[in-house]
Design a protein around this motif. Sequence first.
Motif, PDB file in Angstrom:
ATOM      1  N   UNK A 152      61.757 -18.229 -49.062  1.00 43.06           N
ATOM      2  CA  UNK A 152      62.948 -19.610 -49.300  1.00 43.06           C
ATOM      3  C   UNK A 152      61.899 -20.827 -49.610  1.00 43.06           C
ATOM      4  N   UNK A 153      62.013 -21.593 -50.516  1.00 41.94           N
ATOM      5  CA  UNK A 153      61.232 -22.900 -50.656  1.00 41.94           C
ATOM      6  C   UNK A 153      62.244 -24.089 -50.910  1.00 41.94           C
ATOM      7  N   UNK A 154      62.232 -24.848 -49.940  1.00 42.87           N
ATOM      8  CA  UNK A 154      63.101 -26.096 -49.938  1.00 42.87           C
ATOM      9  C   UNK A 154      62.289 -27.351 -50.308  1.00 42.87           C
ATOM     10  N   UNK A 155      62.892 -28.121 -51.233  1.00 40.23           N
ATOM     11  CA  UNK A 155      61.863 -29.180 -51.761  1.00 40.23           C
ATOM     12  C   UNK A 155      62.492 -30.689 -50.692  1.00 40.23           C
ATOM     13  N   UNK A 156      61.616 -31.137 -50.097  1.00 30.73           N
ATOM     14  CA  UNK A 156      61.766 -32.304 -49.270  1.00 30.73           C
ATOM     15  C   UNK A 156      61.541 -33.540 -49.992  1.00 30.73           C
ATOM     16  N   UNK A 157      60.401 -33.533 -50.702  1.00 25.31           N
ATOM     17  CA  UNK A 157      59.881 -34.846 -51.391  1.00 25.31           C
ATOM     18  C   UNK A 157      59.448 -34.406 -52.824  1.00 25.31           C
ATOM     19  N   UNK A 158      59.478 -35.121 -53.688  1.00 25.81           N
ATOM     20  CA  UNK A 158      58.674 -35.027 -54.898  1.00 25.81           C
ATOM     21  C   UNK A 158      59.690 -33.876 -55.721  1.00 25.81           C
ATOM     22  N   UNK A 159      59.077 -33.004 -56.587  1.00 29.07           N
ATOM     23  CA  UNK A 159      59.630 -31.869 -57.198  1.00 29.07           C
ATOM     24  C   UNK A 159      58.491 -30.957 -57.765  1.00 29.07           C
ATOM     25  N   UNK A 160      58.709 -29.866 -57.993  1.00 27.49           N
ATOM     26  CA  UNK A 160      58.053 -28.916 -58.582  1.00 27.49           C
ATOM     27  C   UNK A 160      58.859 -28.032 -59.785  1.00 27.49           C
ATOM     28  N   UNK A 161      57.960 -27.415 -60.651  1.00 29.70           N
ATOM     29  CA  UNK A 161      58.662 -26.581 -61.671  1.00 29.70           C
ATOM     30  C   UNK A 161      57.729 -25.254 -61.757  1.00 29.70           C
ATOM     31  N   UNK A 162      58.491 -24.250 -62.076  1.00 27.15           N
ATOM     32  CA  UNK A 162      57.859 -22.839 -62.280  1.00 27.15           C
ATOM     33  C   UNK A 162      58.382 -22.101 -63.584  1.00 27.15           C
ATOM     34  N   UNK A 163      58.313 -20.852 -63.642  1.00 29.81           N
ATOM     35  CA  UNK A 163      58.703 -20.270 -64.872  1.00 29.81           C
ATOM     36  C   UNK A 163      60.417 -20.194 -64.892  1.00 29.81           C
ATOM     37  N   UNK A 164      61.081 -20.364 -63.903  1.00 31.44           N
ATOM     38  CA  UNK A 164      62.491 -20.325 -63.807  1.00 31.44           C
ATOM     39  C   UNK A 164      63.223 -21.614 -63.966  1.00 31.44           C
ATOM     40  N   UNK A 165      62.635 -22.846 -63.308  1.00 34.04           N
ATOM     41  CA  UNK A 165      63.467 -23.956 -63.235  1.00 34.04           C
ATOM     42  C   UNK A 165      62.732 -25.185 -62.851  1.00 34.04           C
ATOM     43  N   UNK A 166      63.381 -26.164 -62.612  1.00 38.97           N
ATOM     44  CA  UNK A 166      62.879 -27.334 -61.920  1.00 38.97           C
ATOM     45  C   UNK A 166      63.501 -27.465 -60.648  1.00 38.97           C
ATOM     46  N   UNK A 167      62.650 -28.004 -59.431  1.00 37.78           N
ATOM     47  CA  UNK A 167      63.387 -27.928 -58.244  1.00 37.78           C
ATOM     48  C   UNK A 167      63.051 -29.167 -57.772  1.00 37.78           C
ATOM     49  N   UNK A 168      64.110 -30.118 -57.439  1.00 35.46           N
ATOM     50  CA  UNK A 168      63.893 -31.299 -56.892  1.00 35.46           C
ATOM     51  C   UNK A 168      64.240 -31.519 -55.366  1.00 35.46           C
ATOM     52  N   UNK A 169      64.526 -32.587 -54.681  1.00 43.06           N
ATOM     53  CA  UNK A 169      64.807 -32.941 -53.374  1.00 43.06           C
ATOM     54  C   UNK A 169      65.951 -32.088 -53.056  1.00 43.06           C
ATOM     55  N   UNK A 184      54.359 -25.537 -59.766  1.00 42.29           N
ATOM     56  CA  UNK A 184      53.268 -26.678 -60.276  1.00 42.29           C
ATOM     57  C   UNK A 184      54.321 -27.960 -59.811  1.00 42.29           C
ATOM     58  N   UNK A 185      53.457 -28.648 -58.989  1.00 44.82           N
ATOM     59  CA  UNK A 185      54.003 -30.140 -58.613  1.00 44.82           C
ATOM     60  C   UNK A 185      54.224 -31.052 -59.783  1.00 44.82           C
ATOM     61  N   UNK A 186      55.277 -31.710 -59.975  1.00 44.62           N
ATOM     62  CA  UNK A 186      55.474 -32.735 -60.847  1.00 44.62           C
ATOM     63  C   UNK A 186      54.660 -33.920 -60.503  1.00 44.62           C
ATOM     64  N   UNK A 187      54.147 -34.572 -62.012  1.00 42.08           N
ATOM     65  CA  UNK A 187      53.251 -35.829 -61.711  1.00 42.08           C
ATOM     66  C   UNK A 187      53.932 -36.858 -61.258  1.00 42.08           C
ATOM     67  N   UNK A 188      53.283 -37.853 -60.669  1.00 38.89           N
ATOM     68  CA  UNK A 188      53.928 -38.993 -59.944  1.00 38.89           C
ATOM     69  C   UNK A 188      54.104 -39.176 -58.488  1.00 38.89           C
ATOM     70  N   UNK A 189      54.518 -38.036 -57.971  1.00 39.84           N
ATOM     71  CA  UNK A 189      54.730 -37.865 -56.464  1.00 39.84           C
ATOM     72  C   UNK A 189      54.165 -36.506 -55.801  1.00 39.84           C
ATOM     73  N   UNK A 190      53.530 -36.829 -54.733  1.00 40.30           N
ATOM     74  CA  UNK A 190      53.254 -35.315 -54.195  1.00 40.30           C
ATOM     75  C   UNK A 190      54.472 -34.601 -53.700  1.00 40.30           C
TER      76      UNK A 190
END
Length: 217
Positions: A152-169, A184-190
């Motif tokens: 289980x991966x919950x985003x608390x800051x920034x965002x990441x993308x993988x082969x399935x979708x984009x996951x934001x806060x 992969x963490x999106x550019x702009x914010x850790x």
Amino acid sequence: MTTQIKHHLTDALLMGYAAGTLPEGFSLVVATHVSLCDDCRARLAEYEALGGEVMMDAGEAELTDGSLEATLALIAGMPAAAPVRKAARTAGIFPAPLRDYVGGDKEAVRWRRVGGGVRQMVLKTDGASTVRLLHIPAGVAVPDHGHSGTELTLVLQGAFRDETARFGVGDIEVANDDLEHTPVAEPGEDCICLAATDAPLRFNGLLPRIAQRFVGI
């Protein structure tokens, strides 16, 4: 925040949390997500109400001597489920369930480097699962990997993308043994995530597999 959250908890996870059957690490991730997500909090309330009705309708059972003591001992030995509270508006990024484990917000985290600029902090739980905070620099990829169990991966800051979708806060990714991906963490914010696993990850590269022995991912 509900309108921004696109990826939610499964019914099985919400039912497990309501029944108190999840490992402590998974319970922490569920409680943290639910504190951010009106939709999942409402669904959880329905399962808790349903569980109460089932208990009310259950027939009486004859108790043997020592039943009360045995039940209390079982309860005492169970891991504490992180309580669900709606996230209050604060200057920090950690909801209350996670703050209780960390001892504060992100400035209280004791990060440890794990390679490639990625840092982590393993949180103390019952041992049936592993839960950690991950700090992934903007634009950096986590090595390609699969799963031996559930992550289980919950985003608390920034965002990441993988082969399935984009996951934001507030978004949560539920990955099982049928998923191989390269987040992969999106550019702009850790990107800072809360992640729980019940089995080691399966890294495809040699160097990540070697490092795995030392960092326990």
